[in-house]
Design an enzyme around this catalytic site. Structure first.
Site, PDB file in Angstrom:
ATOM      1  N   HIS A 314      75.431 -33.026  50.399  1.00  0.00           N
ATOM      2  CA  HIS A 314      75.587 -31.966  49.716  1.00  0.00           C
ATOM      3  C   HIS A 314      74.734 -30.481  50.610  1.00  0.00           C
ATOM      4  O   HIS A 314      75.381 -29.368  50.743  1.00  0.00           O
ATOM      5  CB  HIS A 314      75.223 -31.627  48.372  1.00  0.00           C
ATOM      6  CG  HIS A 314      76.148 -32.292  47.555  1.00  0.00           C
ATOM      7  ND1 HIS A 314      75.822 -33.721  47.088  1.00  0.00           N
ATOM      8  CD2 HIS A 314      77.127 -32.091  46.738  1.00  0.00           C
ATOM      9  CE1 HIS A 314      76.683 -33.930  46.305  1.00  0.00           C
ATOM     10  NE2 HIS A 314      77.621 -33.287  46.014  1.00  0.00           N
ATOM     11  N   GLY A 315      73.989 -30.679  51.097  1.00  0.00           N
ATOM     12  CA  GLY A 315      73.200 -29.444  51.721  1.00  0.00           C
ATOM     13  C   GLY A 315      71.859 -30.015  52.370  1.00  0.00           C
ATOM     14  O   GLY A 315      71.203 -30.807  52.113  1.00  0.00           O
TER      15      GLY A 315
END
Lengths: 460, 347
Positions: A314-315
């Site tokens: 996701h990041g």
């Protein structure tokens, strides 16, 4: 070009019109060109990065066959691209923190290509499926380019599988019912995004963007609840629009969300939330790691690895890793307790379903704190604040999240099995125009249009 | 039975436009607008200013500087039978005044004269008024479908033009905050709507002005502001900014375009009537800056443009309560001075 921008809809209608007029290969060419134009609207240079990535994976797919080495090479190259663009600075900063050197000379000014996480996973699944013999390499470069870049799903999924996608190029699904179904999804998506998510965004941003040293419980609960609803409505809204637009263009993408907040346990939640990612992680990571076939301890470890990496996907932040590990722990705990709590026990009775749903909802929402807070310190402050009840707190902050949650629940009850929405938007006559007009009016009146709020998953 | 889904979509869009028209263009919802909001204030003012007794009055039009600085009651007292009406709406600009007057005075014969304020003849604000989308919030209740092209075309940026089109065709977009507020607090809204505007109209008429004063504020030989002990701390930065901007002398092209367009349209509507344009007292320290004679489009307008120094006597700290607005003393003096200027011209 956001789905919620005015410019997107004339663009989409033009593409749909051209696709409707074109046949065979011309239709594929139109869609590829439109998708590249769509992508170029963000950054013209990054189109070349996408094209380079597409050419490399196309060429690899033609030679992989049963070669484990070539598959490893293609996966390593894809992950290197993802790693460089998305994780290079994160890794440098983490190493600097660990070994005590200055990260500044090594930090690069990298522009993260939109959707890189999504098209990387799709390319990997394509090459793995070829190696496994599940799909044949596609000879047409245009077909493969369309698989990676088809604009409705390009920026934030759903992550599609080659076995689902390619047959639809050959046998497109154009029908009147498909157009109506597509419009229903688009309307649902716009309502979720513009009416629900965008109105909730200021509540969570106000809190997480300015966490003071001692936030109070009411504002913390309002922000956590608001973000929990916002991220669902934002992402599910995007997916609905993507699926609706794709269907009108003749492609049927699988469902990505199945009312996940009505899940009665965390395993069920992950079967209903971001389904295309969780099934991708299951098929290309969890099962190759051994899944649940190598004993209990290894299963728990696999769950932690898969969810930790899923969080990192996701990041580039330790917050996302910890968020993923948190869910890994919940899944492991669920698996552990399921072993000795009988399905016939009171906990699993019908009467306890609302309690279990509420409990799961609470656990998931607590997890979102890690996802939304800017860093660990802010996460800890928020967790502490949840219990810092004070006299004179502003209870009106809870009004909007609670109202939208109540409306969502009421709609889910009225629309059990999604029968109502299909009734309203199916068939000929005036029922469809009336439902469509009412939905447009709802969007007109209640959508937040004074500021443009990008989709959360565009960052990934 | 309509079977083609594309035709159904088209019907759906047309139906949505029709519903929007029925709810919001027909004026049904406008009655329930929050009277304290921009759109609500303008709509309310239209409602109370329309009655027949306004016929033949002198309308004094402007923004908050007219609302604060002009007293129709004082003007009526010295008007010798000529009635005055204060149409100062805070935050409005000539674009809003044009459409507001069109709505209030469709045949341009309701008033014996229309007197319009201008902030300064040598405009010092750097804001491009052509792109002021706040105007749309005021205009929401009175724009018609036919206004879409001229209103959208009067904005410079693409975003503002799109917004203007959206506001004209889909009025629900303009009212959404108001509707949400109504849904969340219906009882309070109904209470506010009931009689609010009439009461406010009466209060405006009887309003004596603000008693506070900037008396004692001065500029020293080095050009620095000096404040008396009585000055409110929050006013100091505002006055500093005002003083700094006062010395800009930029006759910006966008001001000329804006004036040419909107004052031109107002002048065109009232070309056979009496239209007066005057410079409102510019600020508490403008005595330091000589008034500039009307120039550019103002000099060419088919209107009576009053001399630039007509009201400069009020540009002193003692007549203001902040950097823009006249106080009670200024209101009294300016109202009398304006009436004294206008009345002889009406004969």
């Amino acid at each position: 070009m956001l789905f919620t921008s005015l410019i997107y809809w004339p663009f989409f209608l033009l593409v749909a019109l051209l696709c409707g007029l074109a046949r065979g290969r011309l239709r594929v060419l139109i869609l590829v060109v439109a998708s590249l134009l769509f992508y170029a609207y963000w950054n013209t240079l990054l189109v070349w990065a996408l094209l380079g990535f597409t050419v490399f994976n196309y060429l690899m797919s033609l030679v992989i066959g049963r070669s484990r080495a070539l598959l490893a090479l293609s996966i390593a190259a894809d992950l290197a691209v993802l790693g460089f663009f998305k994780y290079y600075n994160f890794l440098v900063a983490s190493a600097a923190g660990l070994f005590g050197f200055s990260a500044e000379p090594f930090i690069l000014n990298i522009v993260l290509p939109v959707a890189v996480s999504f098209y990387t996973f799709e390319a990997i699944s394509y090459n793995v499926d070829i190696y496994r013999g599940d799909v044949q390499p596609r000879k047409s470069f245009l077909d493969f380019a369309l698989f990676l870049s088809l604009f409705p799903h390009l920026t934030a999924g759903p992550i599609i599988r080659p076995s689902n996608f390619f047959p639809q190029i050959d046998h497109g699904k154009h029908s009147d019912a498909g157009v109506r179904w597509g419009v229903l999804q688009i309307v649902k998506g716009l309502i979720k995004k513009m009416v629900f998510a965008d109105n909730l965004a200021p509540v969570s941003t106000q809190f997480f963007g300015h966490i003071g040293s001692s936030p109070d419980a009411v504002s913390a609960w309002a922000a956590v609840l608001a973000f929990g609803l916002q991220i669902y409505c934002d992402f599910a809204g995007y997916t609905d629009i993507a699926r609706g637009c794709s269907r009108i263009l003749g492609f049927d993408f699988p469902s990505n969300f199945e009312r996940p907040y009505l899940s009665a346990d965390i395993a069920e939640f992950w079967r209903r939330w971001h389904i295309s990612l969780s099934t991708w992680l299951r098929d290309y990571l969890y099962i190759p790691l051994g899944g649940n076939r190598r004993g209990a301890a290894r299963t728990y470890l696999n769950l932690l690895i898969v969810m930790g990496l899923g969080g990192l996907w996701h990041g580039a932040s330790w917050n996302f890793v910890v968020w993923g590990l948190y869910h890994g722990v919940l899944l492991a705990a669920h698996r552990f307790t399921s072993g000795f709590v009988s399905r016939a026990s009171f906990w699993y009775s019908r009467a306890m379903v609302p309690v279990r749903v509420a409990f799961t909802f609470l656990l998931v929402n607590l997890g979102w704190i890690l996802f939304r807070a800017p860093d660990f310190h802010a996460s800890l402050l928020t967790l502490k604040a949840l219990f810092a009840f004070r006299h004179g707190a502003d209870y009106s902050l809870l009004l909007l999240p609670a109202l939208l949650l109540a409306i969502s629940l009421a709609w889910c009850l009225a629309d059990r099995g999604r029968k109502l929405q299909h009734y309203l938007f199916e068939g000929g006559g005036l029922r469809f125009p009336l439902s469509f007009a009412t939905s447009l009016l709802l969007i007109e009146i209640f959508a937040k249009t004074d500021i443009a709020i990008p989709f959360i998953y565009f960052r990934f | 039975m309509i079977k083609n889904p594309w035709l159904q979509i088209l019907y759906g869009v047309l139906l949505a436009l029709l519903l929007d028209g029925l709810l919001f263009h027909s004026g049904i919802y406008a009655r329930y607008l929050d009277p304290r909001s921009t759109a609500g204030e303008l709509h309310g003012l239209l409602t109370v200013a329309k009655p027949k007794e306004m016929r033949g009055a002198v309308a004094v039009v402007g923004d908050s500087r007219i609302a604060e600085g002009f007293s129709a009651k004082l003007a009526d007292a010295m008007g010798g039978g000529v009635r005055f009406v204060n149409l100062g709406i805070p935050g409005t600009t000539p674009r809003v005044w044009h459409y507001f007057l069109r709505e209030l005075d469709p045949d341009a014969r309701r008033f014996s004269a229309v007197v319009i304020m201008l902030p300064n003849y040598d405009e010092t604000s750097k804001e491009n008024f052509n792109d002021r989308t706040l105007d749309l919030s005021y205009l929401a209740p009175i724009l018609r479908y036919g206004d879409a092209a001229p209103v959208a075309g009067s904005f410079d940026s693409r975003d503002a033009r799109s917004r203007a089109l959206l506001f004209t065709f889909l009025r629900g977009v303009a009212y959404k905050q108001d509707i949400l507020d109504f849904i969340l607090h219906p009882a309070e809204r109904l209470k506010n709507v009931n009689g609010y505007i009439e009461k406010r109209w009466r209060a405006i008429y009887d309003y004596p002005g603000r008693p506070d004063s900037l008396e004692g504020v001065s500029v020293d030989s080095a050009g620095r502001l000096r404040f008396p002990a009585s000055i409110k701390p929050e006013l100091k930065p505002l006055l500093q900014t005002y003083l700094a901007e006062m010395h800009y002398d930029e006759r910006l092209q966008h001001h000329e375009r804006y004036r040419a367009l909107w004052l031109g349209r107002i002048a065109e509507r009232y070309r056979n009537s009496r239209l007066f344009i005057f410079q409102i007292p510019r600020g508490p320290l403008h005595y330091l800056k000589p008034a500039v004679a009307p120039f550019g489009v103002l000099a060419k307008l088919e209107a009576n443009v009053l001399p630039a120094d007509a009201f400069t006597a009020f540009e002193r700290p003692g007549f203001f309560f902040d950097q823009l607005h006249l106080n009670a003393r200024g209101r009294e003096g300016f109202s009398k001075a304006l009436v004294a200027r206008i009345l002889p011209l009406l004969k």
